[in-house]
Design a protein around this motif. Structure first.
Motif, PDB file in Angstrom:
ATOM      1  N   ASN A 197       0.827  -1.211   0.000  1.00 19.13           N
ATOM      2  CA  ASN A 197       0.000   0.000   0.000  1.00 19.13           C
ATOM      3  C   ASN A 197       0.861   1.261   0.000  1.00 19.13           C
ATOM      4  O   ASN A 197       0.602   2.215  -0.743  1.00 19.13           O
ATOM      5  CB  ASN A 197      -0.950   0.014   1.193  1.00 19.13           C
ATOM      6  CG  ASN A 197      -2.067  -1.019   1.054  1.00 19.13           C
ATOM      7  OD1 ASN A 197      -2.359  -1.483  -0.055  1.00 19.13           O
ATOM      8  ND2 ASN A 197      -2.688  -1.390   2.162  1.00 19.13           N
ATOM      9  N   GLU A 198       1.877   1.276   0.847  1.00 19.59           N
ATOM     10  CA  GLU A 198       2.753   2.450   0.923  1.00 19.59           C
ATOM     11  C   GLU A 198       3.500   2.666  -0.395  1.00 19.59           C
ATOM     12  O   GLU A 198       3.551   3.784  -0.923  1.00 19.59           O
ATOM     13  CB  GLU A 198       3.762   2.306   2.068  1.00 19.59           C
ATOM     14  CG  GLU A 198       4.682   3.519   2.191  1.00 19.59           C
ATOM     15  CD  GLU A 198       5.703   3.395   3.316  1.00 19.59           C
ATOM     16  OE1 GLU A 198       6.205   4.434   3.768  1.00 19.59           O
ATOM     17  OE2 GLU A 198       6.003   2.253   3.734  1.00 19.59           O
ATOM     18  N   ALA A 242       1.116   3.866  -3.153  1.00 20.11           N
ATOM     19  CA  ALA A 242       0.735   5.282  -2.991  1.00 20.11           C
ATOM     20  C   ALA A 242       1.857   6.204  -3.449  1.00 20.11           C
ATOM     21  O   ALA A 242       1.600   7.243  -4.089  1.00 20.11           O
ATOM     22  CB  ALA A 242       0.378   5.553  -1.537  1.00 20.11           C
ATOM     23  N   LYS A 295       2.294   6.253  -7.364  1.00 20.74           N
ATOM     24  CA  LYS A 295       1.251   7.010  -8.062  1.00 20.74           C
ATOM     25  C   LYS A 295       1.586   8.500  -8.173  1.00 20.74           C
ATOM     26  O   LYS A 295       0.994   9.207  -8.993  1.00 20.74           O
ATOM     27  CB  LYS A 295      -0.100   6.820  -7.356  1.00 20.74           C
ATOM     28  CG  LYS A 295      -0.710   5.440  -7.549  1.00 20.74           C
ATOM     29  CD  LYS A 295      -1.991   5.267  -6.742  1.00 20.74           C
ATOM     30  CE  LYS A 295      -2.547   3.850  -6.906  1.00 20.74           C
ATOM     31  NZ  LYS A 295      -3.744   3.624  -6.062  1.00 20.74           N
ATOM     32  N   THR A 317      -0.345   0.709  -9.521  1.00 16.43           N
ATOM     33  CA  THR A 317      -0.740   2.046  -9.979  1.00 16.43           C
ATOM     34  C   THR A 317      -1.826   2.022 -11.048  1.00 16.43           C
ATOM     35  O   THR A 317      -2.473   3.048 -11.295  1.00 16.43           O
ATOM     36  CB  THR A 317       0.468   2.812 -10.566  1.00 16.43           C
ATOM     37  OG1 THR A 317       0.864   2.199 -11.805  1.00 16.43           O
ATOM     38  CG2 THR A 317       1.639   2.820  -9.605  1.00 16.43           C
TER      39      THR A 317
END
Length: 373
Positions: free
Chosen positions: A165-166, A169, A172, A192
């Motif tokens: 998740n990190e 993010a 992106k 992404t």
């Protein structure tokens, strides 16, 4: 003139790391930019195991002692230690890198890559886990990557260690992403939803043998094969086979990059001299990514030994198979040292390889022009 920062593995005492950093700097300068190298803060590794979980000083001492445990002539061991200790002092100035770290500078564009900048699920405390390698806390107007690689970090590992998740993010937020291999491309797409550009490693993209005036002529009075591998990765059985093979072919064994049991000589030289030694070699045996690339750009017969990842151990299968397949050279790979003789006897159509490289170079230059102009 635009100010561009490169964040890579530029401080690693390793010929491949140096030559990819130098090559990317040259490629970006040709677009008309000023270039500086940017450092990142090394965090704790995601996988903490044994010696790799210890602090850097302890690890450095243990690495030094480890050198003496390898089966190799004492003179080679001492030369190897001097090579490692003096690498930064001798060669970092050639990249414009000072002793003082260059953290979070203000630049027009930050380029992260090339090399395994995204290989975050590993246990090497010299690299660790750093969100800065994914662009966190940067002071750039534009953020891109060039030929970035996750190495043998997979999507499954990112999920297992709860980093997906990190990382997703942060990815992106990039304005453009370029990767060098299929595994890295798959991860970027999954995290992404965007397809990245594929670019070759800068050592292939920058035409060293025709464009670099720093490669000297190296004279030797004997014929030799190069064994390009990290110290400790060539097994005793493999070393014994290589020694017998070289003797049969009346070749000396020159070890570059690491000391080896079967070597007649450990070559301590500059990164540019490495390419000169490759150019003059009769043939090459390697188990590294850049050892394979050096062989290709100097048009040498070579064999690449594939090491499979087992558990948290470091393998080279993903990145090497991807590279060699892209160049139409998958038949240079093997898991068995005994295959070397047959592989190195097969001629390589380097005219065909060079045509492929020419096309890849144009794609890379266009990517850099588009994103840096």
């Amino acid at each position: 003139m635009r100010k561009v920062g490169i964040m890579s593995m530029q401080r690693i005492a390793n010929y491949g790391s140096f030559l990819q950093a130098y090559a990317l700097k040259q490629l970006i300068e040709k677009v008309g930019c000023n270039v500086e190298f940017v450092d990142y803060h090394v965090g704790a590794p995601v996988i903490a195991e044994n010696a790799d979980s210890k602090n850097k000083v302890v690890r450095k001492i243990e690495k030094g002692l480890e050198t003496f445990r390898y089966q190799a002539p004492l003179a080679h061991k001492l030369s190897f230690i001097r090579y490692k200790q003096s690498f930064a002092r001798k060669y970092m100035p050639l990249l414009g890198i000072a002793d003082e770290m260059n953290y979070n500078p203000t630049v027009d564009c930050l380029v992260i890559g090339s090399d395994e900048v995204f290989n975050c699920i590993q246990k090497n405390s010299n690299v660790g886990y750093s969100p800065e390698l994914f662009g966190k806390n940067n002071y750039a107007k534009k953020l891109i990557t060039y030929a970035a690689s996750f190495g043998n970090t997979t999507l499954e590992k990112l999920e297992k260690y709860k980093k997906a998740n990190e990382v997703g993010a942060l990815l992106k937020k990039f304005d453009a992403i370029s990767v060098r291999d299929a595994n890295s491309g798959t991860i970027v797409e999954q995290l992404t939803g965007k397809e990245p550009v594929y670019n070759l490693d800068p050592v292939l993209t920058y035409d060293y043998m025709n464009c670099c005036d720093k490669i000297p002529q190296v004279q030797t009075n004997e014929k030799y094969l190069i064994l390009y591998a990290y110290a400790g990765r060539i097994s005793n059985d493999e070393a014994d086979w290589i020694a017998a093979y070289a003797k049969k072919k009346n070749l000396k064994v020159y070890a570059i990059g690491g000391i080896q049991k079967c070597a007649d000589r450990f070559v301590d030289c500059s990164p540019f001299e490495v390419l000169a030694y490759f150019r003059n070699a009769e043939e090459v045996i390697t188990d590294t990514f850049h050892g394979s690339i050096f062989s290709v750009i100097t048009h040498r017969p070579f064999t690449t030994l594939i090491r499979k990842s087992v558990g948290n151990s470091y393998g080279n299968e993903e990145k090497l198979s991807d590279l060699l397949k892209r160049l139409g050279l998958a038949n240079r790979m093997t898991t068995k040292i005994e295959d070397t003789e047959n592989i190195n006897e097969k001629a390589i159509d380097y005219a065909k390889v060079d045509e492929q490289l020419k096309a890849h170079r144009e794609v890379a230059k266009e990517y850099l022009r588009k994103n840096l102009s």
